[in-house]
Scaffold this active site. Structure first.
Site, PDB file in Angstrom:
ATOM      1  N   SER A 234       1.990   3.884  -3.088  1.00 21.76           N
ATOM      2  CA  SER A 234       1.247   2.632  -3.026  1.00 21.76           C
ATOM      3  C   SER A 234      -0.221   2.889  -3.347  1.00 21.76           C
ATOM      4  CB  SER A 234       1.380   2.034  -1.624  1.00 21.76           C
ATOM      5  OG  SER A 234       0.975   0.702  -1.589  1.00 21.76           O
ATOM      6  N   GLY A 270       3.579  -0.563  -6.838  1.00 18.41           N
ATOM      7  CA  GLY A 270       2.518  -0.079  -5.961  1.00 18.41           C
ATOM      8  C   GLY A 270       1.212   0.123  -6.683  1.00 18.41           C
ATOM      9  N   GLU A 312       7.701  -3.650  -9.883  1.00 16.30           N
ATOM     10  CA  GLU A 312       7.260  -4.365  -8.680  1.00 16.30           C
ATOM     11  C   GLU A 312       5.789  -4.021  -8.438  1.00 16.30           C
ATOM     12  OE1 GLU A 312      10.001  -2.694  -5.909  1.00 16.30           O
ATOM     13  OE2 GLU A 312      11.748  -3.576  -6.896  1.00 16.30           O
ATOM     14  N   GLY A 314       3.354  -5.135  -6.711  1.00 14.66           N
ATOM     15  CA  GLY A 314       2.810  -5.147  -5.355  1.00 14.66           C
ATOM     16  C   GLY A 314       1.477  -5.849  -5.247  1.00 14.66           C
ATOM     17  N   ARG A 361      -5.053  -3.487   8.577  1.00 14.24           N
ATOM     18  CA  ARG A 361      -5.045  -2.341   7.681  1.00 14.24           C
ATOM     19  C   ARG A 361      -6.115  -1.296   8.028  1.00 14.24           C
ATOM     20  NH1 ARG A 361      -6.195  -2.255   2.939  1.00 14.24           N
ATOM     21  NH2 ARG A 361      -4.715  -0.659   2.267  1.00 14.24           N
ATOM     22  N   CYS A 392      -9.716  -6.378  22.578  1.00 17.63           N
ATOM     23  CA  CYS A 392     -10.052  -5.354  23.573  1.00 17.63           C
ATOM     24  C   CYS A 392      -9.500  -3.998  23.151  1.00 17.63           C
ATOM     25  CB  CYS A 392      -9.515  -5.765  24.945  1.00 17.63           C
ATOM     26  SG  CYS A 392     -10.338  -7.211  25.625  1.00 17.63           S
TER      27      CYS A 392
END
Length: 475
Positions: A234, A270, A312, A314, A361, A392
């Site tokens: 990726s 990716g 694909e 992504g 992320r 928190c």
């Protein structure tokens, strides 16, 4: 003023902290006369006033344009080799009914990896034959539903799934198209890749085991082998790793042709995007062309026809189209001790009204992002800032390191670009925060794609809280 010694090596103090790095932001992003960032002609201040913050904003033309250009590049490159191309939009990156419709309108297929993603794609009107289903542990119910509705391709991730999909296809009187996921031994990230003999991961099967599994697939009258599938990583910045994966997969593909047709090859995707000004991914269209060339060369070496190619891409489609808006709540300067006797340096903590519940992320992958004031310009000297959320958790960080104007203050609106992929998808209700709305912008107008959650939404699933009843329900 020199760079702050706490700043990472890649981060350079900007000459203009109001500037918007072109590769990181949607092409439509610009500041207006009042200093507000506009996305597709809509001011960030307007969006925040109308829809609240935090707020996910998607530039429709940015997403659709990227999808279109990648599809066209794939079709042109493969057409020159006498084969077809199929481009799949990765639902896991970001999925909503409107985005499914955008992608279908641009000629893309949709890749889903759960029953929920499948249900949404179908509800949005996607043709089942244009869908692909992934996953290393698809439930029997998910497999059954996929076969029942006529999903075009199911990616088999293990030997176990051969029998499961075959039995489901028998029950529904179908011949189900399947791809077999192969671990090529190639691992890629940014501009580097590593090639090994075997992989230690949960997805797919080793090349050495492929013949036995393909024999099992071909022995099932209810299954049709479409081809092989691989995924090498990726956030990939160039085609080098894909070239090695193509060489390995085409070699296997050629051997499998001796036992029957193998019409397709899916090399995954990716493709990477720029999250910071120093990121420099090759254009996705260029990567697509180089992948096609690698497949063509590998097939020519073995004297076999070029199969249809599935890709694909992504996050390369939706990532840069997304910008998240936040309101600043508090700021504080923290004096951090430097190594040795070098004294201290100041890091400004800027707390916003979201955090890891809308962008996981940074905490999950230590991902880097950038941030800019979104509601005004500033002539203040840039200060090293860390944008943090309201949860928190000490790891609740949205932007680990960037420079903001030194006069950033409570009430300011800030924008974090390149949040179109894997932010909404990974969002949670941690600390019982409601998830943000998603709005699309295009031609100076905005519309809601996904409404903001409310406290009522948060409470309605708790069985310990009495639900209000209407007269009809009480009868």
């Amino acid at each position: 003023m020199s760079d702050n010694p706490l700043a990472p090596a890649w981060l350079v103090r900007p000459a203009d902290p109001d500037a918007l790095a072109p590769l990181v932001w949607p092409a439509s992003a610009a500041r207006d006369e009042a200093g507000a960032i506009r996305l597709a002609g809509v001011a960030a201040t307007e969006l925040a006033r109308e829809h609240g913050t935090p707020l996910y904003v998607l530039d429709e033309d940015e997403a659709r344009g990227r999808a279109r250009r990648i599809r066209e590049a794939a079709e042109e490159s493969m057409g020159a080799l006498g084969a077809r191309a199929h481009v799949y939009y990765a639902g896991k990156a970001f999925l909503s009914a409107e985005v499914v419709r955008w992608m279908r309108a641009e000629g893309l297929r949709i890749d889903v990896c759960s029953g929920g993603e499948l249900a949404l794609a179908l509800a949005a009107g996607a043709e089942p034959a244009e869908l692909g289903l992934h996953g290393n542990n698809k439930s029997l119910a998910e497999i059954d539903r996929a076969v029942e509705v006529g999903v075009g391709a199911i990616v088999l991730d293990s030997v176990v799934e051969v029998e499961r999909v075959a039995r489901a296809a028998e029950r529904h009187g179908r011949v189900q198209g399947v791809r077999l996921r192969i671990n090529s031994g190639v691992h890629a990230s940014t501009h580097e890749y590593l090639a090994t003999a075997r992989e230690d991961q949960k997805f797919g099967i080793p090349i050495a085991d492929a013949h036995g599994v393909v024999d099992a697939i071909r022995a099932e009258p209810s299954l049709r082998l479409l081809g092989l599938h691989s995924h090498i990583g990726s956030q990939i910045f160039d085609a080098a790793g894909f070239g090695e994966a193509a060489r390995r997969l085409v070699g296997l593909h050629a051997r499998l042709l001796e036992g029957g047709p193998v019409p397709e090859l899916n090399l995954g995707g990716g493709f990477g995007i720029a999250y910071t000004p120093v990121d420099d991914p090759a254009p996705a269209e260029q990567i697509v062309g180089e992948i096609a060339r690698a497949v063509g060369e590998a097939c020519a070496e073995r004297g076999i026809p070029v199969p249809d190619l599935a890709l694909e891409p992504g996050r390369a489609i939706i990532g840069t189209a997304g910008v998240t808006l936040y309101e600043v709540g508090t700021t504080k300067d923290v004096h951090v001790a430097l190594e040795g006797d070098a004294g201290t340096a100041v890091r400004r903590y800027v707390s916003v009204d979201g955090g890891m519940s809308d962008n996981l992320r940074t905490a999950l992958y230590h991902a880097d992002y950038t941030v800019r004031l979104a509601g005004r310009r500033s002539r203040a000297e840039p200060a090293l800032a860390r944008v943090v959320g309201k949860h928190c958790e000490s790891g609740d960080i949205v932007v680990r390191d960037d420079y903001l104007p030194g006069d950033v203050a409570p009430g300011d609106l800030v924008a974090v670009p390149a949040t179109g992929a894997y932010c909404f998808s990974l969002a949670s209700n941690y600390n019982y925060l409601a998830r943000p709305a998603v709005v699309a912008v295009r031609d100076g107008a905005a519309r809601v794609l996904v409404r903001r959650e409310t406290e009522a939404d948060l409470l309605c699933r708790d069985a310990g809280i009495p639900r209000p009843t209407t007269g009809e329900e009480s009868r």
